[in-house]
Design a protein around this motif. Structure first.
Motif, PDB file in Angstrom:
ATOM      1  N   MET A 152     -71.139   2.330   6.932  1.00 37.72           N
ATOM      2  CA  MET A 152     -71.383   1.065   7.395  1.00 37.72           C
ATOM      3  C   MET A 152     -70.421   0.984   8.986  1.00 37.72           C
ATOM      4  SD  MET A 152     -71.945  -2.826   6.278  1.00 37.72           S
ATOM      5  CE  MET A 152     -72.325  -2.339   4.564  1.00 37.72           C
ATOM      6  N   ASN A 153     -71.177   0.822  10.001  1.00 34.71           N
ATOM      7  CA  ASN A 153     -70.737   0.647  11.273  1.00 34.71           C
ATOM      8  C   ASN A 153     -70.244  -0.780  11.504  1.00 34.71           C
ATOM      9  OD1 ASN A 153     -72.865  -0.687  12.020  1.00 34.71           O
ATOM     10  ND2 ASN A 153     -73.649   1.412  13.129  1.00 34.71           N
ATOM     11  N   ILE A 154     -69.386  -1.056  12.544  1.00 37.01           N
ATOM     12  CA  ILE A 154     -69.069  -2.363  13.123  1.00 37.01           C
ATOM     13  C   ILE A 154     -70.050  -3.163  13.119  1.00 37.01           C
ATOM     14  CG2 ILE A 154     -67.509  -3.697  14.716  1.00 37.01           C
ATOM     15  CD1 ILE A 154     -65.809  -2.028  12.704  1.00 37.01           C
ATOM     16  N   ALA A 155     -70.924  -2.808  14.059  1.00 36.71           N
ATOM     17  CA  ALA A 155     -72.132  -3.739  14.212  1.00 36.71           C
ATOM     18  C   ALA A 155     -72.720  -4.306  13.199  1.00 36.71           C
ATOM     19  CB  ALA A 155     -73.058  -3.012  15.332  1.00 36.71           C
ATOM     20  N   GLU A 156     -73.009  -3.526  11.936  1.00 37.84           N
ATOM     21  CA  GLU A 156     -73.752  -3.869  10.756  1.00 37.84           C
ATOM     22  C   GLU A 156     -72.918  -4.855  10.155  1.00 37.84           C
ATOM     23  OE1 GLU A 156     -74.224  -0.061   8.887  1.00 37.84           O
ATOM     24  OE2 GLU A 156     -76.506   0.156   9.788  1.00 37.84           O
ATOM     25  N   ILE A 157     -71.368  -4.640   9.949  1.00 36.41           N
ATOM     26  CA  ILE A 157     -70.303  -5.510   9.169  1.00 36.41           C
ATOM     27  C   ILE A 157     -70.338  -6.834  10.100  1.00 36.41           C
ATOM     28  CG2 ILE A 157     -67.958  -5.818   8.849  1.00 36.41           C
ATOM     29  CD1 ILE A 157     -67.933  -2.691   8.516  1.00 36.41           C
ATOM     30  N   ASN A 199     -64.855 -11.270   2.235  1.00 34.60           N
ATOM     31  CA  ASN A 199     -63.432 -10.516   2.160  1.00 34.60           C
ATOM     32  C   ASN A 199     -63.728  -8.948   1.991  1.00 34.60           C
ATOM     33  OD1 ASN A 199     -61.935 -12.824   2.432  1.00 34.60           O
ATOM     34  ND2 ASN A 199     -62.026 -13.219   0.483  1.00 34.60           N
ATOM     35  N   LYS A 200     -64.825  -8.636   1.366  1.00 35.50           N
ATOM     36  CA  LYS A 200     -65.032  -7.307   1.063  1.00 35.50           C
ATOM     37  C   LYS A 200     -65.406  -6.758   2.599  1.00 35.50           C
ATOM     38  CE  LYS A 200     -66.407  -7.317  -3.664  1.00 35.50           C
ATOM     39  NZ  LYS A 200     -67.747  -7.735  -4.578  1.00 35.50           N
ATOM     40  N   LEU A 201     -66.434  -7.332   3.179  1.00 34.92           N
ATOM     41  CA  LEU A 201     -66.691  -6.807   4.473  1.00 34.92           C
ATOM     42  C   LEU A 201     -65.497  -6.827   5.481  1.00 34.92           C
ATOM     43  CD1 LEU A 201     -70.114  -8.639   4.931  1.00 34.92           C
ATOM     44  CD2 LEU A 201     -69.719  -6.322   4.738  1.00 34.92           C
ATOM     45  N   LYS A 202     -64.709  -7.750   5.402  1.00 35.66           N
ATOM     46  CA  LYS A 202     -63.596  -7.755   6.225  1.00 35.66           C
ATOM     47  C   LYS A 202     -62.497  -6.504   6.122  1.00 35.66           C
ATOM     48  CE  LYS A 202     -63.396 -12.670   7.278  1.00 35.66           C
ATOM     49  NZ  LYS A 202     -62.593 -14.052   7.086  1.00 35.66           N
ATOM     50  N   ASP A 203     -62.342  -6.462   4.664  1.00 35.57           N
ATOM     51  CA  ASP A 203     -61.727  -5.223   4.398  1.00 35.57           C
ATOM     52  C   ASP A 203     -61.981  -3.970   4.874  1.00 35.57           C
ATOM     53  OD1 ASP A 203     -59.692  -6.761   3.189  1.00 35.57           O
ATOM     54  OD2 ASP A 203     -60.633  -6.556   0.958  1.00 35.57           O
ATOM     55  N   GLU A 204     -63.530  -3.723   4.877  1.00 32.79           N
ATOM     56  CA  GLU A 204     -64.158  -2.609   5.290  1.00 32.79           C
ATOM     57  C   GLU A 204     -64.138  -2.411   6.777  1.00 32.79           C
ATOM     58  OE1 GLU A 204     -68.765  -1.021   5.000  1.00 32.79           O
ATOM     59  OE2 GLU A 204     -68.026  -2.239   3.629  1.00 32.79           O
ATOM     60  N   ALA A 205     -64.167  -3.636   7.547  1.00 35.25           N
ATOM     61  CA  ALA A 205     -64.094  -3.670   8.934  1.00 35.25           C
ATOM     62  C   ALA A 205     -62.563  -3.293   9.245  1.00 35.25           C
ATOM     63  CB  ALA A 205     -64.450  -5.087   9.587  1.00 35.25           C
ATOM     64  N   THR A 206     -61.496  -3.736   8.650  1.00 33.11           N
ATOM     65  CA  THR A 206     -60.178  -3.490   9.042  1.00 33.11           C
ATOM     66  C   THR A 206     -59.922  -1.818   8.736  1.00 33.11           C
ATOM     67  OG1 THR A 206     -59.300  -5.529   8.253  1.00 33.11           O
ATOM     68  CG2 THR A 206     -57.859  -3.557   8.229  1.00 33.11           C
ATOM     69  N   ALA A 207     -60.430  -1.414   7.798  1.00 30.49           N
ATOM     70  CA  ALA A 207     -60.505   0.206   7.552  1.00 30.49           C
ATOM     71  C   ALA A 207     -61.113   1.089   8.414  1.00 30.49           C
ATOM     72  CB  ALA A 207     -61.090   0.735   6.209  1.00 30.49           C
ATOM     73  N   VAL A 208     -62.212   0.490   9.089  1.00 26.91           N
ATOM     74  CA  VAL A 208     -62.889   1.271  10.077  1.00 26.91           C
ATOM     75  C   VAL A 208     -62.276   1.068  11.539  1.00 26.91           C
ATOM     76  CG1 VAL A 208     -65.010   1.105  11.475  1.00 26.91           C
ATOM     77  CG2 VAL A 208     -65.263   0.812   9.273  1.00 26.91           C
ATOM     78  N   TYR A 209     -61.538  -0.120  11.785  1.00 30.32           N
ATOM     79  CA  TYR A 209     -60.964  -0.270  12.941  1.00 30.32           C
ATOM     80  C   TYR A 209     -59.673   0.587  12.794  1.00 30.32           C
ATOM     81  CZ  TYR A 209     -63.399  -4.036  15.169  1.00 30.32           C
ATOM     82  OH  TYR A 209     -64.164  -4.910  15.480  1.00 30.32           O
ATOM     83  N   LYS A 210     -58.846   0.578  11.732  1.00 34.38           N
ATOM     84  CA  LYS A 210     -57.598   1.483  11.628  1.00 34.38           C
ATOM     85  C   LYS A 210     -57.918   3.063  11.661  1.00 34.38           C
ATOM     86  CE  LYS A 210     -54.734  -1.425   8.765  1.00 34.38           C
ATOM     87  NZ  LYS A 210     -54.028  -1.749   7.534  1.00 34.38           N
TER      88      LYS A 210
END
Length: 56
Positions: A1-6, A41-52
């Motif tokens: 999933m990309n950042i825009a979708e999240i 919270n799950k989406l925020k964790d996923e976004a964090t992983a993508v940013y990292k």
């Protein structure tokens, strides 16, 4: 999933959460509110992983 979708899903969840908060505390649907928070919270964790991953 990309950042825009999240970010889009997070925005939708924030709207749903705000609708729940408009009602009095005693009449809120606590299970719906809890599920919204868990999904956020799950989406925020996923976004964090993508940013990292982008930082590397």
């Amino acid at each position: 999933m990309n950042i825009a979708e999240i970010e889009s899903k997070l925005k939708d969840l924030r709207i749903k959460q705000a609708e729940q908060m408009k009602t009095k505390k005693a009449s809120r649907d606590t299970t719906a509110l809890a599920s919204i928070r868990e999904e956020m919270n799950k989406l925020k964790d996923e976004a964090t992983a993508v940013y990292k991953a982008k930082r590397k």
